[in-house]
Design an enzyme around this catalytic site. Structure first.
Site, PDB file in Angstrom:
ATOM      1  CB  SER A  97      -0.957  -0.053   1.192  1.00 40.63           C
ATOM      2  OG  SER A  97      -2.023   0.858   1.045  1.00 40.63           O
ATOM      3  CG  MET A  98       2.255   5.326   2.481  1.00 41.30           C
ATOM      4  SD  MET A  98       1.986   6.251   4.025  1.00 41.30           S
ATOM      5  CE  MET A  98       2.978   5.272   5.160  1.00 41.30           C
TER       6      MET A  98
END
Length: 254
Positions: A97-98
């Site tokens: 994700s991030m």
């Protein structure tokens, strides 16, 4: 005989199962709201085969007194300065994700400032840098932010049920969401190393097509692996994910 970690003095690096540093290395970058210990099971499963290092961002766990960073480029620059410089030819970057965006920016720094590529990048649960959705969760009130996080089924609901924990967690979570939602690549958004994209087939934040667009961001080889599951497919599919990581990173047995 136990091995002492050479990273024990770093605020940024966690080495849960120190190795003799002759094996392949994988540096792991957590998701928004996540911490280094998310990768403890991966480190345990690959202990002795892969040197698994996990990045600890400011504002969480043992770094909870430090202000969180609200910019992906700044997070990547801080992490880059802390990473080992030797053994880059055996170093892989993994981000979920991030963390996928941070891993990508760290690879760009490695190539731009050191002139050396990592062995490869595994980007998980994140659409390619060229695919934008205009998300603004970081601007919403606390209840809306919490609802967005809960919908992803990646955080224990008890975290938000306890007022004290909630008070500690929300600023960091909002900072992370701001970082990833305002992130835009600067300059040439390509790396020379190979890129492998992992994605869940029911991920509401990243479609298979958006994950496949990572192929435009590498001059090396690209491959896409789709797993069954949502944004946090990694938890129920841990054995499959670790097996795929092993296949990519470890040399084939003759």
């Amino acid at each position: 005989m136990s091995v002492t970690s050479p990273y024990s003095a770093s605020n940024w690096i966690r080495d849960f199962h120190p190795s003799d540093r002759t094996v392949p290395r994988m540096i792991c970058f957590p998701h928004a709201g996540g911490a280094a210990n998310y990768y403890f099971p991966v480190s345990r499963a690959l202990a002795g085969k892969v040197e698994v290092l996990a990045v600890q961002y400011p504002g969480r766990q043992d770094r909870h007194t430090e202000p969180p960073v609200t910019d992906i480029h700044a997070l990547a620059a801080h992490a880059f300065r802390e990473l080992p410089r030797e053994g880059l030819d055996r170093t892989w970057l993994f981000g979920h994700s991030m963390g996928a965006s941070i891993a990508f920016e760290v690879a760009r720094l490695m190539e731009g400032e050191l002139g050396v590529s990592p062995a490869g990048i595994i980007v998980s649960g994140r659409r390619a840098p060229s695919r934008f959705r205009g998300e603004t969760v970081h601007l919403e009130d606390d209840e809306a932010l919490i609802a967005s996080v809960k919908a992803l089924n990646g955080t224990d609901p008890a975290v938000f049920a306890d007022p004290e924990i909630r008070r500690l967690v929300l600023p960091t979570l909002r900072a992370d969401y701001r970082a990833i939602e305002t992130y835009r690549p600067v300059g040439t958004s390509r790396v020379a190393c190979q890129v492998h994209a992992f994605v869940g087939d029911e991920d509401p934040l990243t479609t298979v097509e958006e994950a496949d667009c990572w192929r435009a961001h590498t001059e090396g080889t690209f491959a896409l692996r789709v797993f069954r599951g949502n944004h946090f497919y990694l938890t129920p599919r841990a054995d499959e994910v670790i097996a795929e990581i092993s296949r990519l990173i470890l040399p084939a047995e003759v």
